[in-house]
Scaffold this motif. Structure first.
Motif, PDB file in Angstrom:
ATOM      1  N   GLY A 224      38.504  -0.776 140.390  1.00  0.00           N
ATOM      2  CA  GLY A 224      37.908   0.436 140.933  1.00  0.00           C
ATOM      3  C   GLY A 224      36.409   0.268 141.098  1.00  0.00           C
ATOM      4  N   LEU A 225      35.855   0.911 142.102  1.00  0.00           N
ATOM      5  CA  LEU A 225      34.447   0.700 142.455  1.00  0.00           C
ATOM      6  C   LEU A 225      33.511   1.139 141.337  1.00  0.00           C
ATOM      7  CD1 LEU A 225      32.452  -0.256 144.576  1.00  0.00           C
ATOM      8  CD2 LEU A 225      32.523   2.027 145.598  1.00  0.00           C
ATOM      9  N   GLU A 226      33.747   2.312 140.743  1.00  0.00           N
ATOM     10  CA  GLU A 226      32.848   2.790 139.693  1.00  0.00           C
ATOM     11  C   GLU A 226      32.913   1.903 138.454  1.00  0.00           C
ATOM     12  OE1 GLU A 226      30.469   5.032 139.935  1.00  0.00           O
ATOM     13  OE2 GLU A 226      31.070   5.054 142.050  1.00  0.00           O
ATOM     14  N   GLU A 227      34.121   1.453 138.085  1.00  0.00           N
ATOM     15  CA  GLU A 227      34.260   0.576 136.930  1.00  0.00           C
ATOM     16  C   GLU A 227      33.612  -0.780 137.203  1.00  0.00           C
ATOM     17  OE1 GLU A 227      35.676  -0.719 133.054  1.00  0.00           O
ATOM     18  OE2 GLU A 227      34.914   1.093 134.016  1.00  0.00           O
ATOM     19  N   GLN A 228      33.751  -1.255 138.435  1.00  0.00           N
ATOM     20  CA  GLN A 228      33.096  -2.521 138.794  1.00  0.00           C
ATOM     21  C   GLN A 228      31.582  -2.400 138.631  1.00  0.00           C
ATOM     22  OE1 GLN A 228      31.591  -3.079 142.419  1.00  0.00           O
ATOM     23  NE2 GLN A 228      30.565  -4.729 141.339  1.00  0.00           N
ATOM     24  N   ARG A 229      31.024  -1.282 139.075  1.00  0.00           N
ATOM     25  CA  ARG A 229      29.574  -1.078 138.925  1.00  0.00           C
ATOM     26  C   ARG A 229      29.185  -0.991 137.454  1.00  0.00           C
ATOM     27  NH1 ARG A 229      29.238   3.418 143.774  1.00  0.00           N
ATOM     28  NH2 ARG A 229      28.902   1.939 145.488  1.00  0.00           N
ATOM     29  N   ARG A 230      29.997  -0.327 136.630  1.00  0.00           N
ATOM     30  CA  ARG A 230      29.701  -0.228 135.195  1.00  0.00           C
ATOM     31  C   ARG A 230      29.720  -1.614 134.543  1.00  0.00           C
ATOM     32  NH1 ARG A 230      31.656  -0.509 130.388  1.00  0.00           N
ATOM     33  NH2 ARG A 230      33.694  -1.178 131.131  1.00  0.00           N
ATOM     34  N   ILE A 231      30.740  -2.410 134.880  1.00  0.00           N
ATOM     35  CA  ILE A 231      30.857  -3.760 134.324  1.00  0.00           C
ATOM     36  C   ILE A 231      29.633  -4.602 134.682  1.00  0.00           C
ATOM     37  CG2 ILE A 231      32.152  -5.919 134.509  1.00  0.00           C
ATOM     38  CD1 ILE A 231      34.678  -4.184 134.874  1.00  0.00           C
ATOM     39  N   TYR A 232      29.202  -4.524 135.926  1.00  0.00           N
ATOM     40  CA  TYR A 232      28.076  -5.350 136.358  1.00  0.00           C
ATOM     41  C   TYR A 232      26.750  -4.850 135.789  1.00  0.00           C
ATOM     42  CZ  TYR A 232      30.560  -8.687 139.214  1.00  0.00           C
ATOM     43  OH  TYR A 232      31.358  -9.730 139.618  1.00  0.00           O
ATOM     44  N   ARG A 233      26.615  -3.537 135.588  1.00  0.00           N
ATOM     45  CA  ARG A 233      25.420  -3.037 134.893  1.00  0.00           C
ATOM     46  C   ARG A 233      25.367  -3.596 133.473  1.00  0.00           C
ATOM     47  NH1 ARG A 233      26.581   2.002 137.517  1.00  0.00           N
ATOM     48  NH2 ARG A 233      27.673   2.705 135.648  1.00  0.00           N
ATOM     49  N   GLU A 234      26.514  -3.603 132.810  1.00  0.00           N
ATOM     50  CA  GLU A 234      26.599  -4.162 131.456  1.00  0.00           C
ATOM     51  C   GLU A 234      26.223  -5.647 131.463  1.00  0.00           C
ATOM     52  OE1 GLU A 234      28.410  -3.949 127.306  1.00  0.00           O
ATOM     53  OE2 GLU A 234      27.788  -2.406 128.731  1.00  0.00           O
ATOM     54  N   ALA A 235      26.739  -6.380 132.429  1.00  0.00           N
ATOM     55  CA  ALA A 235      26.450  -7.814 132.507  1.00  0.00           C
ATOM     56  C   ALA A 235      24.966  -8.076 132.730  1.00  0.00           C
ATOM     57  CB  ALA A 235      27.276  -8.443 133.630  1.00  0.00           C
ATOM     58  N   ILE A 236      24.358  -7.294 133.591  1.00  0.00           N
ATOM     59  CA  ILE A 236      22.927  -7.468 133.868  1.00  0.00           C
ATOM     60  C   ILE A 236      22.100  -7.091 132.641  1.00  0.00           C
ATOM     61  CG2 ILE A 236      21.008  -6.594 135.258  1.00  0.00           C
ATOM     62  CD1 ILE A 236      23.083  -6.271 137.560  1.00  0.00           C
ATOM     63  N   GLN A 237      22.471  -5.987 131.979  1.00  0.00           N
ATOM     64  CA  GLN A 237      21.739  -5.536 130.800  1.00  0.00           C
ATOM     65  C   GLN A 237      21.745  -6.594 129.702  1.00  0.00           C
ATOM     66  OE1 GLN A 237      23.184  -1.856 129.139  1.00  0.00           O
ATOM     67  NE2 GLN A 237      21.991  -2.065 127.254  1.00  0.00           N
ATOM     68  N   HIS A 238      22.884  -7.252 129.513  1.00  0.00           N
ATOM     69  CA  HIS A 238      23.012  -8.234 128.433  1.00  0.00           C
ATOM     70  C   HIS A 238      22.771  -9.665 128.911  1.00  0.00           C
ATOM     71  CE1 HIS A 238      24.381  -5.418 125.357  1.00  0.00           C
ATOM     72  NE2 HIS A 238      25.046  -4.796 126.317  1.00  0.00           N
ATOM     73  N   ARG A 239      22.258  -9.783 130.119  1.00  0.00           N
ATOM     74  CA  ARG A 239      21.857 -11.077 130.670  1.00  0.00           C
ATOM     75  C   ARG A 239      22.998 -12.082 130.684  1.00  0.00           C
ATOM     76  NH1 ARG A 239      16.516 -11.292 131.470  1.00  0.00           N
ATOM     77  NH2 ARG A 239      16.537 -13.564 131.600  1.00  0.00           N
ATOM     78  N   TYR A 240      24.168 -11.622 131.115  1.00  0.00           N
ATOM     79  CA  TYR A 240      25.269 -12.551 131.344  1.00  0.00           C
ATOM     80  C   TYR A 240      24.873 -13.505 132.466  1.00  0.00           C
ATOM     81  CZ  TYR A 240      28.578  -9.696 128.617  1.00  0.00           C
ATOM     82  OH  TYR A 240      29.240  -9.023 127.631  1.00  0.00           O
ATOM     83  N   ARG A 241      25.466 -14.667 132.442  1.00  0.00           N
ATOM     84  CA  ARG A 241      25.192 -15.661 133.487  1.00  0.00           C
ATOM     85  C   ARG A 241      26.141 -15.435 134.662  1.00  0.00           C
ATOM     86  NH1 ARG A 241      26.038 -20.846 129.969  1.00  0.00           N
ATOM     87  NH2 ARG A 241      27.705 -19.446 129.294  1.00  0.00           N
ATOM     88  N   PHE A 242      25.589 -15.457 135.842  1.00  0.00           N
ATOM     89  CA  PHE A 242      26.376 -15.257 137.053  1.00  0.00           C
ATOM     90  C   PHE A 242      26.654 -16.610 137.724  1.00  0.00           C
ATOM     91  CE2 PHE A 242      25.593 -11.067 136.124  1.00  0.00           C
ATOM     92  CZ  PHE A 242      25.910 -10.160 137.111  1.00  0.00           C
ATOM     93  N   PHE A 243      27.498 -16.580 138.767  1.00  0.00           N
ATOM     94  CA  PHE A 243      27.756 -17.711 139.658  1.00  0.00           C
ATOM     95  C   PHE A 243      28.563 -18.829 138.989  1.00  0.00           C
ATOM     96  CE2 PHE A 243      23.214 -16.405 140.914  1.00  0.00           C
ATOM     97  CZ  PHE A 243      23.664 -15.224 141.485  1.00  0.00           C
ATOM     98  N   SER A 244      28.428 -20.042 139.488  1.00  0.00           N
ATOM     99  CA  SER A 244      29.396 -21.103 139.205  1.00  0.00           C
ATOM    100  C   SER A 244      29.515 -21.476 137.734  1.00  0.00           C
ATOM    101  CB  SER A 244      29.045 -22.349 140.015  1.00  0.00           C
ATOM    102  OG  SER A 244      29.362 -22.149 141.373  1.00  0.00           O
ATOM    103  N   TYR A 245      28.383 -21.683 137.063  1.00  0.00           N
ATOM    104  CA  TYR A 245      28.444 -22.045 135.647  1.00  0.00           C
ATOM    105  C   TYR A 245      28.187 -20.821 134.774  1.00  0.00           C
ATOM    106  CZ  TYR A 245      28.643 -27.047 136.692  1.00  0.00           C
ATOM    107  OH  TYR A 245      29.020 -28.296 137.124  1.00  0.00           O
ATOM    108  N   GLY A 246      28.525 -19.661 135.271  1.00  0.00           N
ATOM    109  CA  GLY A 246      28.260 -18.425 134.564  1.00  0.00           C
ATOM    110  C   GLY A 246      29.379 -18.013 133.635  1.00  0.00           C
ATOM    111  N   ASP A 247      29.248 -16.799 133.148  1.00  0.00           N
ATOM    112  CA  ASP A 247      30.237 -16.243 132.223  1.00  0.00           C
ATOM    113  C   ASP A 247      31.457 -15.723 132.987  1.00  0.00           C
ATOM    114  OD1 ASP A 247      28.806 -16.508 129.685  1.00  0.00           O
ATOM    115  OD2 ASP A 247      27.375 -15.107 130.558  1.00  0.00           O
ATOM    116  N   ALA A 248      32.534 -15.553 132.232  1.00  0.00           N
ATOM    117  CA  ALA A 248      33.791 -15.081 132.830  1.00  0.00           C
ATOM    118  C   ALA A 248      34.084 -13.650 132.378  1.00  0.00           C
ATOM    119  CB  ALA A 248      34.953 -15.992 132.445  1.00  0.00           C
ATOM    120  N   SER A 249      34.908 -12.979 133.152  1.00  0.00           N
ATOM    121  CA  SER A 249      35.401 -11.650 132.786  1.00  0.00           C
ATOM    122  C   SER A 249      36.926 -11.662 132.877  1.00  0.00           C
ATOM    123  CB  SER A 249      34.825 -10.578 133.717  1.00  0.00           C
ATOM    124  OG  SER A 249      35.191 -10.853 135.066  1.00  0.00           O
ATOM    125  N   PHE A 250      37.532 -10.833 132.060  1.00  0.00           N
ATOM    126  CA  PHE A 250      38.996 -10.644 132.102  1.00  0.00           C
ATOM    127  C   PHE A 250      39.234  -9.232 132.592  1.00  0.00           C
ATOM    128  CE2 PHE A 250      43.074  -9.371 130.330  1.00  0.00           C
ATOM    129  CZ  PHE A 250      43.877 -10.436 130.666  1.00  0.00           C
TER     130      PHE A 250
END
Length: 252
Positions: A224-250
């Protein structure tokens, strides 16, 4: 390549490979080129000789990458890779090791392999105003008989199918919802974005993706769009790594 006339059939030479040259025969609508290599060598053999691992542009390397290339060839590859043909690694699979696969086996998590050859479209950003107007590149895939049987068996037993990566997701979701899985070679242009009625995949493992990409649209279609935005806000806040060698989500 800079501007040139294809009619002139310019030649390319390769650094440190003076015995090889290539003639550009034509330019295709998708900005790829048809080449004739002299002397003629099978394509995969040629790439093994002169090619470099096609890392994304945000992974920086020195101009002379000979020292680093063997490491890239090993690390920018999944442990279960089998068939040549992708132009990039399916990055969700980079998180899996032989040890982790053994742990999944011990927990009786059944694994099947499907193949999708990642094409140029995976790097093409969405530039259309509407997602429905975005044109996907065609990608080839295969499902073998064993995979089809195990997938059908899992569905009959009501077990959920968890896809590792958007690549496997697109293979599975390209199959009809009202038919059994079959062994096949095929091609797909499937573009998954909200709203989307999922056919087979109930959960997935995937990395964190670029804005305005087809992959982040797929994530929104799953949660869902709102949940996707919440997940990505969380990832940015906690400095998750993006892209190829980045972190994974389930994602469920």
């Amino acid at each position: 390549l800079g501007p040139f006339s294809v009619e002139a059939q310019p030649k390319l030479t390769f650094a440190n490979h003076d015995h090889l040259s290539a003639t550009i025969l034509s330019k295709n609508p998708d900005n790829t080129y048809d080449l004739r290599v002299d002397p003629q060598i099978p394509a995969l053999e040629l790439l093994d000789q002169i090619g470099r691992m096609p890392l994304p542009p945000y992974i920086k390397r020195q101009k002379d990458r000979d020292e680093r290339d063997p490491e890239d060839r090993d690390r920018y590859q999944t442990v279960y890779a089998a068939n040549a043909g992708s132009i990039a690694a399916p990055t969700a699979g980079l998180h899996f090791t032989d040890k982790l696969l053994r742990q999944l086996d011990e927990r009786q998590v059944q694994r099947v392999h499907v193949t999708l050859h990642v094409g140029l479209g995976t790097f093409k950003p969405v530039t259309a105003d509407l997602l429905a107007e975005h044109e996907m590149h065609e990608e080839n895939y295969s499902i073998d008989a064993r995979a089809a049987d195990l997938l059908n068996h899992a569905k009959r037993e009501g077990r959920r199918i968890i896809a590792v990566g958007t690549t496997a997701t697109r293979v599975l979701e390209s199959q009809p919802a009202d038919q059994k899985f079959e062994a096949k070679f095929g091609s797909t242009r499937i573009f998954i974005y909200p709203p989307y009625q999922w056919r087979h995949v109930e959960a997935m493992v995937t990395n964190f993706h670029l804005p305005r990409s087809t992959l982040i649209a797929l994530v929104a279609a799953k949660v869902g769009l709102e949940e996707q935005r919440r997940i990505y806000r969380e990832a940015i806040q906690h400095r998750y790594r993006f892209f190829s060698y980045g972190d994974a989500s389930f994602l469920e």
